[in-house]
Design an enzyme around this catalytic site. Structure first.
Site, short mmCIF file in Angstrom:
data_model
loop_
_atom_site.label_atom_id
_atom_site.label_comp_id
_atom_site.label_asym_id
_atom_site.label_seq_id
_atom_site.Cartn_x
_atom_site.Cartn_y
_atom_site.Cartn_z
N HIS A 19 30.02 24.13 18.80
CA HIS A 19 29.70 25.18 17.83
C HIS A 19 31.01 25.77 17.31
O HIS A 19 31.52 26.77 17.82
CB HIS A 19 28.84 26.26 18.49
CG HIS A 19 28.29 27.28 17.53
ND1 HIS A 19 26.94 27.57 17.44
CD2 HIS A 19 28.88 28.07 16.62
CE1 HIS A 19 26.74 28.50 16.51
NE2 HIS A 19 27.93 28.83 16.01
N GLY A 178 25.01 31.49 8.68
CA GLY A 178 25.12 32.53 7.66
C GLY A 178 24.80 33.91 8.20
O GLY A 178 24.31 34.07 9.32
N GLU A 208 20.43 35.82 16.47
CA GLU A 208 21.83 36.23 16.54
C GLU A 208 21.97 37.74 16.39
O GLU A 208 22.88 38.36 16.96
CB GLU A 208 22.57 35.51 15.41
CG GLU A 208 24.04 35.44 15.56
CD GLU A 208 24.69 34.78 14.36
OE1 GLU A 208 23.99 34.32 13.44
OE2 GLU A 208 25.93 34.74 14.35
N ASP A 288 34.33 30.77 16.01
CA ASP A 288 35.35 30.97 14.97
C ASP A 288 36.64 31.38 15.66
O ASP A 288 37.01 32.56 15.68
CB ASP A 288 34.89 32.08 14.02
CG ASP A 288 33.61 31.73 13.30
OD1 ASP A 288 33.68 30.99 12.30
OD2 ASP A 288 32.54 32.19 13.73
C1 6MZ Z 1 29.23 35.20 14.04
N1 6MZ Z 1 28.88 33.85 13.97
C2 6MZ Z 1 28.37 33.26 12.85
N2 6MZ Z 1 27.06 33.42 12.55
C3 6MZ Z 1 26.54 32.86 11.45
N3 6MZ Z 1 27.23 32.12 10.58
C4 6MZ Z 1 28.54 31.94 10.84
C5 6MZ Z 1 29.16 32.49 11.99
N4 6MZ Z 1 30.46 32.14 11.98
C6 6MZ Z 1 30.64 31.41 10.86
N5 6MZ Z 1 29.49 31.29 10.17
C7 6MZ Z 1 29.26 30.60 8.89
O1 6MZ Z 1 30.30 29.68 8.66
C8 6MZ Z 1 30.93 29.92 7.41
C9 6MZ Z 1 32.40 29.64 7.49
O2 6MZ Z 1 32.67 28.29 7.81
P1 6MZ Z 1 32.42 27.07 6.82
O3 6MZ Z 1 32.83 27.50 5.45
O4 6MZ Z 1 30.98 26.73 6.89
O5 6MZ Z 1 33.32 25.99 7.34
C10 6MZ Z 1 30.61 31.40 7.12
O6 6MZ Z 1 30.60 31.67 5.76
C11 6MZ Z 1 29.24 31.59 7.75
O7 6MZ Z 1 28.23 31.23 6.85
#
Ligand code: 6MZ
Length: 341
Positions: A19, A178, A208, A288
């Site tokens: 993830h 998202g 979430e 992230d």
């Molecule tokens: C807190 N955790 C999370 N919950 C939900 N969505 C998340 C996230 N962390 C990241 N993203 C999703 O991943 C995108 C960025 O990476 P990518 O452009 O796709 O590679 C974000 O815009 C969000 O939509």
């Protein structure tokens, strides 16, 4: 850890990361390097990433977190050179941290200013992955395509179709992600049915935030027959029972949840403690790492510390997601041989 044991080297421990959002995994140093290059060429008026995201700041909550992408990171990573540079840097960081199998995920996005379609975007990421897989054979990486909760049904269907087309090029499944406070899941149902019909495995951000945890939403998400779920925070008891019965793979992101204030009580109270040894494969994950700053080896160290897991437990935990990967049987066999017991 038990007193008599040698301290475990969490970096050397072979690990599976399931993830990790590509854009959120880019370190701020890497973003800074991209920014310096662009500024020298007169290609950006954005502020320095090290000012926008100061070193040592990891306490982004869900309100401050999502705009980082839409307002900043996407504006900086907006052409083939910056996508290639940042993706390769993300792969290098996971590799250096002892990850042996990585399912990276990203949301396909068109970049009109660089004349790139969303398919071009995905193909650019896939070619970085393919090149890295060739040169770094101790780590295998594949890609999941993310559908954002805010996507329209046509966009979501196009992502499923793209994933299907690119299956032979390194795409192994679909993610739903998202901002959990926005988006109407029910409109996306046909896209997940299409993914199912095409045999594409799915993982979903699940419960979430309180806003995305209504009984209706959770039932809708479970009706997609996902193989894995991410976060699983606000899950009522009956739904937990259903998850256990289905033995779904769980992607648990402790530092993200704690730093973003998504859980109460800190690391020791994280729901990892509830799910551990209930029969669901658990993939500790970083979510992230560029934003929350905790590597996968640190996530294992945190779990060992806060839940008293010894060496054998940690090795069992690290192996547990083998069965939940979206890769091939050959990948699973390769991992079974490599992962510590
Ligand atoms: C807190 N955790 C999370 N919950 C939900 N969505 C998340 C996230 N962390 C990241 N993203 C999703 O991943 C995108 C960025 O990476 P990518 O452009 O796709 O590679 C974000 O815009 C969000 O939509």
């Amino acid at each position: 850890m038990e007193e008599t044991e040698q301290p475990l080297d969490f970096q050397a421990l072979p690990k599976i990361e399931l993830h990790a959002h590509l854009s959120g995994s880019i370190s701020r140093e890497c973003l800074h390097e991209v920014w310096v290059q662009k500024r020298e060429r007169g290609e950006t008026t954005l502020e320095d990433p090290l000012i926008v995201m100061p070193q040592g700041k990891f306490d982004y909550n869900l309100e401050t977190f999502f705009p980082l992408f839409s307002k900043y990171i996407y504006a900086l990573c907006n052409d083939i050179p910056s996508l290639t540079y940042t993706t390769t840097s993300v792969l290098e960081a996971f590799h250096a941290d002892g990850v042996v199998y990585l399912e990276l995920r990203t949301t396909p996005r068109a970049i009109p200013s660089a004349n790139l379609t969303s398919e071009d975007y995905v193909r650019t990421i896939l070619s970085c992955i393919a090149a890295f897989n060739t040169t770094h054979t101790s780590m295998r990486t594949s890609l999941l395509l993310s559908i954002d909760r805010r996507h329209s049904l046509p966009t979501a269907l196009a992502i499923v179709s793209l994933a299907s087309t690119l299956r032979t090029s390194g795409v192994v499944g679909i993610d739903l992600c998202g901002d959990p406070s926005v988006g109407e899941i029910s409109s996306l149902v046909p896209a997940f049915h299409a993914a199912r019909a095409q045999g594409l495995p799915c993982t979903l951000h699940f419960a979430e935030a309180p806003q995305s945890s209504s009984p209706e939403e959770l039932q809708t998400l479970l009706s997609f027959a996902p193989e894995r779920l991410g976060h699983v925070i606000h899950v009522p008891e009956d739904v937990r029972g259903e998850i256990e019965r289905r033995k779904l793979g769980l992607e648990l992101c402790l530092s993200c949840n704690v730093h973003a204030g998504m859980v109460v009580g800190g690391f020791g109270e994280h729901h990892f403690g509830w799910w551990w040894r209930r029969g669901c494969p658990i993939a500790l994950s970083t979510d992230d790492v560029g934003v929350f700053g905790s590597s996968l080896s640190n996530e294992y160290a945190l779990v060992a510390k806060h839940f008293g897991l010894n060496r054998r437990d940690i090795c069992e935990l690290a192996r547990s997601p083998i069965e939940a990967i979206f890769g091939s049987e050959e990948d699973k066999n390769w991992l079974r041989k490599r992962m510590w017991v």
